[in-house]
Design a protein around this motif. Structure first.
Motif, PDB file in Angstrom:
ATOM      1  N   LEU A 121       0.811  -1.221   0.000  1.00 20.73           N
ATOM      2  CA  LEU A 121       0.000   0.000   0.000  1.00 20.73           C
ATOM      3  C   LEU A 121       0.842   1.268   0.000  1.00 20.73           C
ATOM      4  N   ASN A 122       2.070   1.182   0.515  1.00 22.71           N
ATOM      5  CA  ASN A 122       2.948   2.344   0.473  1.00 22.71           C
ATOM      6  C   ASN A 122       3.226   2.761  -0.961  1.00 22.71           C
ATOM      7  N   ASP A 123       3.443   1.780  -1.846  1.00 24.27           N
ATOM      8  CA  ASP A 123       3.726   2.087  -3.245  1.00 24.27           C
ATOM      9  C   ASP A 123       2.540   2.779  -3.903  1.00 24.27           C
ATOM     10  N   LEU A 124       1.323   2.314  -3.576  1.00 24.51           N
ATOM     11  CA  LEU A 124       0.140   2.947  -4.146  1.00 24.51           C
ATOM     12  C   LEU A 124       0.040   4.401  -3.710  1.00 24.51           C
ATOM     13  N   TRP A 125       0.211   4.631  -2.399  1.00 26.58           N
ATOM     14  CA  TRP A 125       0.012   5.977  -1.877  1.00 26.58           C
ATOM     15  C   TRP A 125       1.114   6.931  -2.330  1.00 26.58           C
ATOM     16  N   VAL A 126       2.344   6.467  -2.318  1.00 26.60           N
ATOM     17  CA  VAL A 126       3.456   7.322  -2.740  1.00 26.60           C
ATOM     18  C   VAL A 126       3.316   7.698  -4.217  1.00 26.60           C
ATOM     19  N   SER A 127       2.699   6.815  -5.004  1.00 25.61           N
ATOM     20  CA  SER A 127       2.481   7.144  -6.415  1.00 25.61           C
ATOM     21  C   SER A 127       1.521   8.325  -6.568  1.00 25.61           C
ATOM     22  N   LEU A 128       0.668   8.544  -5.576  1.00 25.92           N
ATOM     23  CA  LEU A 128      -0.228   9.704  -5.609  1.00 25.92           C
ATOM     24  C   LEU A 128       0.458  10.974  -5.136  1.00 25.92           C
ATOM     25  N   THR A 129       1.300  10.847  -4.131  1.00 20.90           N
ATOM     26  CA  THR A 129       1.832  12.031  -3.448  1.00 20.90           C
ATOM     27  C   THR A 129       3.230  12.435  -3.894  1.00 20.90           C
ATOM     28  N   GLY A 130       4.022  11.462  -4.343  1.00 18.32           N
ATOM     29  CA  GLY A 130       5.415  11.758  -4.652  1.00 18.32           C
ATOM     30  C   GLY A 130       6.270  11.955  -3.422  1.00 18.32           C
ATOM     31  N   GLN A 131       5.706  11.698  -2.245  1.00 13.84           N
ATOM     32  CA  GLN A 131       6.454  11.870  -1.005  1.00 13.84           C
ATOM     33  C   GLN A 131       7.294  10.621  -0.719  1.00 13.84           C
ATOM     34  N   PRO A 132       8.303  10.752   0.147  1.00 18.18           N
ATOM     35  CA  PRO A 132       9.240   9.632   0.351  1.00 18.18           C
ATOM     36  C   PRO A 132       8.630   8.414   1.023  1.00 18.18           C
ATOM     37  N   PHE A 133       7.611   8.586   1.853  1.00 18.59           N
ATOM     38  CA  PHE A 133       6.963   7.446   2.488  1.00 18.59           C
ATOM     39  C   PHE A 133       5.548   7.851   2.888  1.00 18.59           C
ATOM     40  N   ALA A 134       4.760   6.862   3.211  1.00 16.84           N
ATOM     41  CA  ALA A 134       3.388   7.106   3.656  1.00 16.84           C
ATOM     42  C   ALA A 134       3.208   6.503   5.040  1.00 16.84           C
ATOM     43  N   VAL A 135       2.218   7.009   5.754  1.00 19.80           N
ATOM     44  CA  VAL A 135       1.982   6.600   7.141  1.00 19.80           C
ATOM     45  C   VAL A 135       0.743   5.714   7.215  1.00 19.80           C
ATOM     46  N   TYR A 136       0.910   4.568   7.822  1.00 18.93           N
ATOM     47  CA  TYR A 136      -0.200   3.642   8.021  1.00 18.93           C
ATOM     48  C   TYR A 136      -0.893   3.900   9.353  1.00 18.93           C
ATOM     49  N   LEU A 137      -0.104   3.943  10.430  1.00 20.38           N
ATOM     50  CA  LEU A 137      -0.669   4.109  11.764  1.00 20.38           C
ATOM     51  C   LEU A 137       0.027   5.246  12.506  1.00 20.38           C
ATOM     52  N   VAL A 138      -0.762   5.967  13.282  1.00 19.34           N
ATOM     53  CA  VAL A 138      -0.248   7.041  14.129  1.00 19.34           C
ATOM     54  C   VAL A 138      -0.814   6.846  15.534  1.00 19.34           C
ATOM     55  N   THR A 139      -0.378   7.698  16.446  1.00 17.73           N
ATOM     56  CA  THR A 139      -0.898   7.689  17.821  1.00 17.73           C
ATOM     57  C   THR A 139      -1.713   8.950  18.055  1.00 17.73           C
ATOM     58  N   ALA A 140      -2.855   8.789  18.686  1.00 17.82           N
ATOM     59  CA  ALA A 140      -3.665   9.942  19.077  1.00 17.82           C
ATOM     60  C   ALA A 140      -3.964   9.866  20.571  1.00 17.82           C
ATOM     61  N   LEU A 141      -3.900  11.006  21.223  1.00 21.44           N
ATOM     62  CA  LEU A 141      -4.273  11.127  22.634  1.00 21.44           C
ATOM     63  C   LEU A 141      -5.442  12.095  22.749  1.00 21.44           C
ATOM     64  N   THR A 142      -6.195  11.995  23.826  1.00 20.43           N
ATOM     65  CA  THR A 142      -7.277  12.943  24.015  1.00 20.43           C
ATOM     66  C   THR A 142      -6.695  14.309  24.386  1.00 20.43           C
ATOM     67  N   GLU A 143      -7.371  15.348  23.924  1.00 23.77           N
ATOM     68  CA  GLU A 143      -6.921  16.703  24.244  1.00 23.77           C
ATOM     69  C   GLU A 143      -6.873  16.911  25.754  1.00 23.77           C
ATOM     70  N   ASP A 144      -7.853  16.392  26.440  1.00 21.18           N
ATOM     71  CA  ASP A 144      -7.937  16.573  27.887  1.00 21.18           C
ATOM     72  C   ASP A 144      -6.747  15.918  28.589  1.00 21.18           C
ATOM     73  N   PHE A 145      -6.374  14.712  28.157  1.00 20.89           N
ATOM     74  CA  PHE A 145      -5.245  14.027  28.787  1.00 20.89           C
ATOM     75  C   PHE A 145      -3.951  14.804  28.559  1.00 20.89           C
ATOM     76  N   VAL A 146      -3.742  15.309  27.350  1.00 15.49           N
ATOM     77  CA  VAL A 146      -2.519  16.064  27.049  1.00 15.49           C
ATOM     78  C   VAL A 146      -2.474  17.355  27.842  1.00 15.49           C
ATOM     79  N   ARG A 147      -3.618  17.999  27.976  1.00 16.39           N
ATOM     80  CA  ARG A 147      -3.659  19.247  28.746  1.00 16.39           C
ATOM     81  C   ARG A 147      -3.277  19.007  30.200  1.00 16.39           C
TER      82      ARG A 147
END
Length: 332
Positions: free
Chosen positions: A214-240
């Protein structure tokens, strides 16, 4: 945490006569910071989120980096994402940027803190020798978890290249373990999988092949060096309430990444035991770099444009209504 050199001046008084002043350098290991308690969602079946949980638990990398993690395992992807809205978890390590984009627009109070897994971890695999490209899936049956980020990625990619995957491909909703079994039994023509499911499938049928990454598919759209599959998200309240948590969390993830790379055999044993699979399955994935983490702060010049490009492409393709505001990406 590594020890730091500390210079001390030591005064020694010798009996009746001479005072000698000497300087010595000693190594002092500072005490770890007071742990921040954090609840992180996980997945109960083999997945990158479970890999992370098993390594952290076995090595206690959380305590080393000033965290005290309680894991909140979920049996489904949908339940995994829901934890951040229900209040069951303070964060989701291993969610898709496009899924978080949609959740944010729908009112979820979250911030993306870091990348976790590159898109190069995700493959379309098949037993059908006539399927050699994405377009060859037209008219075929594809096993895919429609609640997961790979569905949104493929839907977005398809729209951009003129393929409506929901109309032109028969999608068979399947979590990874079920998708693997459906592929092996011939119920579907192809499946979207990650490790260890690819290696487990190949153990039964070595003729299984990868169609595309899937990285090859996505990079073919963007021209960027890599694509991101998963990230981390925290709640705004917890970070605050816990402003020191994001850098500690990222440091913990980076140590997991480093540990797997430097100790593949030990990592294989930990993961095999935790997932009740044969030793060597995960080792193959690690050594072939099919299993890899890529933990980079989301706010850097390297990663922020890549995540924001994903948002804009999803909007342009009509898959997600809009791009989120800049507040979705955490800034220290």
């Amino acid at each position: 945490m590594q020890g730091v050199p500390e210079t001390r001046t030591v005064t020694q008084v010798r009996e009746m006569t001479t005072t000698v002043v000497s300087t010595s350098t000693v190594t002092v290991t500072p005490a770890p910071p007071t742990p921040i308690k954090i609840r992180l969602a996980s997945i109960a079946f083999p997945s990158y989120m479970l890999f992370l949980q098993l390594i952290v638990q076995a090595k206690r990398f959380d305590l080393k980096h000033g965290l005290d993690v309680t894991w909140v395992p979920q049996p489904t992807i949908a339940g995994f994402y829901a934890t951040i809205n229900t209040g069951e978890a303070d964060g989701i390590p291993g969610g898709g940027p496009l899924v978080f984009q949609r959740m944010y627009l729908e009112g979820s109070k979250l911030v993306i803190t870091n990348t976790l897994v590159p898109m190069s971890a995700v493959y379309i695999v098949t037993l059908n020798p006539s399927i050699t490209s994405f377009r060859d899936l037209i008219g075929k049956k594809l096993a895919i978890d429609v609640g997961a980020t790979e569905f949104v990625i493929l839907k977005t990619y398809g729209r951009r290249v003129g393929v409506d995957i929901e109309r032109e491909i028969t999608l068979v909703p399947s979590a990874y373990p079920i998708a693997r079994q459906r592929l092996l039994t011939g119920e579907v023509d192809a499946a979207v999988l990650v490790e260890p499911h690819i290696a487990l499938a190949r153990a039964e049928k070595p003729e299984i092949k990868t169609v595309v990454n899937l990285n090859d598919l996505w990079v073919s759209l963007t021209g960027q060096p890599f694509a991101v599959y998963l990230v981390t998200a925290l709640t705004e309240d917890f970070v605050r309430k816990n402003p020191d948590a994001p850098p500690r969390l990222i440091a913990m993830f980076q140590e997991v990444e480093d540990f797997i790379a430097r100790n593949p055999a030990e990592a294989d044993k930990i993961l095999a035991k935790g997932m009740n699979i044969p030793e060597g399955v995960m080792l193959y994935g690690i050594l072939s770099e099919r299993i890899r983490f890529k933990s980079i702060p989301a706010w850097t010049d390297e990663t922020r444009p890549i995540i924001e490009k994903m948002f804009s492409i999803a909007k342009e393709a009509g898959v997600i209504a809009d791009v989120p505001g800049p507040g979705i990406i955490y800034r220290p």
